[in-house]
Design an enzyme around this catalytic site. Structure first.
Site, PDB file in Angstrom:
ATOM      1  CB  SER A 194      -0.961  -0.034   1.200  1.00  0.00           C
ATOM      2  OG  SER A 194      -1.915   1.004   1.108  1.00  0.00           O
ATOM      3  CB  THR A 195       0.909   4.317   2.090  1.00  0.00           C
ATOM      4  OG1 THR A 195      -0.508   4.407   2.076  1.00  0.00           O
ATOM      5  CG2 THR A 195       1.521   5.700   2.013  1.00  0.00           C
TER       6      THR A 195
ATOM      7  CG  HIS B  53      -4.158  -1.028  -0.924  1.00  0.00           C
ATOM      8  ND1 HIS B  53      -3.976  -1.076   0.441  1.00  0.00           N
ATOM      9  CD2 HIS B  53      -4.754  -2.198  -1.265  1.00  0.00           C
ATOM     10  CE1 HIS B  53      -4.438  -2.217   0.904  1.00  0.00           C
ATOM     11  NE2 HIS B  53      -4.923  -2.922  -0.113  1.00  0.00           N
TER      12      HIS B  53
ATOM     13  CG  MET C 222      -1.759   4.399   5.571  1.00  0.00           C
ATOM     14  SD  MET C 222      -2.862   5.814   5.285  1.00  0.00           S
ATOM     15  CE  MET C 222      -3.404   5.499   3.607  1.00  0.00           C
TER      16      MET C 222
ATOM     17  CG  ASP D 293      -6.005  -5.375   2.749  1.00  0.00           C
ATOM     18  OD1 ASP D 293      -6.770  -6.309   3.078  1.00  0.00           O
ATOM     19  OD2 ASP D 293      -5.786  -5.046   1.574  1.00  0.00           O
TER      20      ASP D 293
END
Length: 366
Positions: A188-189, A215, A305, A308
């Protein structure tokens, strides 16, 4: 909220935000949006990259939202200049997914921007509240990230060539020398750069298929895949329904679909509900991999973040898979891998360079 928490919030200084956007109407919209949150203070605005650079120098914001296409200096050049001179967390905010914008956005991530977000929908749109909330939450979280100076491109030391990686890293034990059939990665991030680092340093004949959930903002998956492919030595493609995964290939799950895999290395994509707020979700993929591949899978959870994929990395471990979480030191946001580590889901906690070494060594025995 308890009274003590309210008191702490009241005494916490607001997040100092610089909004960079060349359109006056959009700039006004964003300022109005952030003004609705008492924890954020818009201290300045800029209509081009040159103004942004000066504002960062003089006003010292905690975080910046960055437009892409602007006169005099665009979002990529501004991001690069800021990260080389006055490193500050940057969130790219865009409403366009045109090919040129995708390229500029990914270049901005490469230059040091932490995240890319779709501009919130207008007031009155049914998705306005959700999209506005997502941007505000992202800006708040990114403001807490301690970014470091990015040296000018020509000064960046060259990454080690694949043939200099140890063929059998010390982390690999005899028990780990098993036949692996799939590598599943959740990110993700901060993940795009880590994925680029990993894929670009694996050998071109890497014998294990790789499937990735990253993501990323709606509309940017295709450009992201192309960006990864340009720096990798093997094929990187957007997964489609029915894809049969092949060795020396990496597959990125597209936005808006949940991905499952079966024992025949086939990918099934479904327009399904979000899980953990995401579609695609790392949790959905990892659960499927645990069921279909068991001990013959490798699961990797990178920076991001939330949580998940954390519990589902534990499911993979319970089935005998090799499970890896990115270490805190190299993570932009240690939410997802940190949650996995806290659950005991990771058999290894590694930085990107060690992940590459481990995969390269294990591949020789697969």
């Amino acid at each position: 909220m308890p009274d003590s928490a309210k008191t702490a919030l009241a005494h916490r200084p607001p997040i100092r935000l610089l909004v960079v956007e060349d359109s006056p109407s959009v700039r006004e919209f964003l300022v109005y949006l952030f003004a609705s949150d008492q924890e954020i203070q818009v201290i300045a605005t800029a209509s081009n990259g040159e103004e942004a650079l000066e504002a960062v120098k003089t006003r010292k914001p905690d975080v910046i939202t960055m437009d892409l296409h602007m006169p005099r200096m665009d979002g990529y050049a501004a991001t690069r200049a800021i990260m080389e001179n006055y490193p500050t967390p940057i969130v790219v905010v865009t409403d366009s997914t045109a090919s040129d914008d995708r390229s500029t956005t990914l270049s901005a991530l490469e230059a040091g921007a932490l995240a890319v977000m779709k501009r919130p929908t207008g007031i009155g749109h049914p998705d306005h509240a959700a999209t506005a909330r997502e941007l505000i939450q992202t800006v708040k979280l990114m403001s807490e990230i301690k970014v470091v100076k990015r040296w000018a491109k020509q000064k960046t030391p060259a990454a080690p060539a694949p043939d200099t990686l140890p063929p059998e890293p010390p982390l690999m034990t005899p028990a780990a020398r098993k036949h692996f059939r799939l590598v599943a990665i959740g990110s993700s991030t901060g993940g795009p750069l880590v994925l680029q680092q990993i894929l670009s340093h694996l050998p071109k004949d890497f014998p294990i298929p790789i499937i990735i959930v990253q993501h990323i903002a709606q509309g940017f998956a295709e450009g992201f895949v192309q960006w990864l492919a340009e720096s990798s030595k093997f094929a990187v493609a957007l997964a489609v329904n029915g894809t049969v995964m092949m060795p020396a290939h990496a597959y990125v799950v597209p936005n808006g679909f949940q991905a499952n895999v079966d024992t025949y290395a086939r990918v099934t994509l479904k327009k399904d509900a979000a899980e953990n707020g995401h579609c695609p979700s790392v949790s959905t993929l990892f659960r499927s991999v645990a069921n279909a591949y068991g001990a013959s899978a490798i699961g990797i959870l990178l920076t991001g973040m939330g949580k998940d994929g954390a519990a589902e990395l534990g499911l993979m471990r319970d089935q005998g898979a090799l499970t890896i979480a990115q270490d805190k030191e190299s993570s932009v946001v240690h939410g997802m891998p940190g949650a996995a580590i806290a659950l005991g889901a990771a058999t290894q906690v590694l930085g990107p360079d060690k992940i590459v070494s481990l995969l390269a060594g294990l591949a020789q025995h697969s």
